[in-house]
Design a protein around this motif. Structure first.
Motif, PDB file in Angstrom:
ATOM      1  N   ASP A  10       4.027  -0.227  -6.260  1.00 35.25           N
ATOM      2  CA  ASP A  10       2.963   0.629  -6.690  1.00 35.25           C
ATOM      3  C   ASP A  10       2.083  -0.215  -7.787  1.00 35.25           C
ATOM      4  O   ASP A  10       1.081   0.014  -7.614  1.00 35.25           O
ATOM      5  N   GLU A  52      -2.706  -4.809  -0.067  1.00 32.43           N
ATOM      6  CA  GLU A  52      -1.673  -4.165   0.897  1.00 32.43           C
ATOM      7  C   GLU A  52      -0.609  -4.802   1.114  1.00 32.43           C
ATOM      8  O   GLU A  52      -0.547  -6.329   0.844  1.00 32.43           O
ATOM      9  N   THR A  53       0.571  -4.181   1.098  1.00 27.32           N
ATOM     10  CA  THR A  53       1.783  -4.947   1.525  1.00 27.32           C
ATOM     11  C   THR A  53       2.747  -4.541   2.377  1.00 27.32           C
ATOM     12  O   THR A  53       2.190  -3.313   2.991  1.00 27.32           O
ATOM     13  N   ASN A  66      -0.584  -2.198  -5.502  1.00 25.84           N
ATOM     14  CA  ASN A  66      -1.098  -1.429  -4.486  1.00 25.84           C
ATOM     15  C   ASN A  66      -2.861  -1.017  -4.996  1.00 25.84           C
ATOM     16  O   ASN A  66      -3.806  -1.098  -4.073  1.00 25.84           O
TER      17      ASN A  66
END
Length: 145
Positions: free
Chosen positions: A119, A126-127, A122
């Motif tokens: 988080d 992008e993961t 973010n």
């Protein structure tokens, strides 16, 4: 260039970096002073760059490992790199070519911790996450010969 004896010594040290000169001498067929001299030359030439201890992260409560592919948002490359460097749960990271800029290894104690850490990224990237189930090949050297 490294000869067969150098390769033998390197292999033995990769198995146990605490091997004594006496043990290395027995393995290589050299005297202990000759082994010490060879190791010193390997260190000077930066063939051997350090000695390490292999520690199991589970001993510290890190039950999960994940591989994270990270694609920074436009203009966020340096910030993402800084975030990764400043998050100690990221234990390895490579900057790579392709769609993703980073591939990193992350150790966490729980899925909740994983979510919390991701988080934080973010806002910048992008993961894509893959949980590691097993590592059939641990980090190793490619063939020396």
């Amino acid at each position: 260039m490294n000869d067969e004896i150098d390769q033998l010594l390197i292999s033995a040290l990769m198995q146990d970096s605490r091997s004594s000169l006496k043990t290395l001498a027995r393995i290589s067929g050299l005297s202990s002073p000759s082994v010490a001299q060879r190791i010193h030359k390997l260190e000077e030439r930066k063939v051997i760059t350090g000695y390490t201890v292999d520690v199991d992260p589970k001993a510290f409560g890190y039950q999960l490992q994940a591989i994270i592919r990270i694609r920074p948002l436009p203009g966020q490359l340096q910030e993402v790199e800084r975030q990764i460097q400043n998050t100690p749960q990221f234990t390895e990271c490579d900057k790579v070519t392709g769609d993703d800029c980073f591939i990193a290894r992350l150790h966490v104690r729980s899925i909740e911790q994983l979510d919390s850490l991701l988080d934080g990224l973010n806002a910048y990237a992008e993961t894509n996450t893959a949980i590691i189930k097993k590592s059939p090949v641990k980090r190793r050297l490619p063939p020396m010969g």
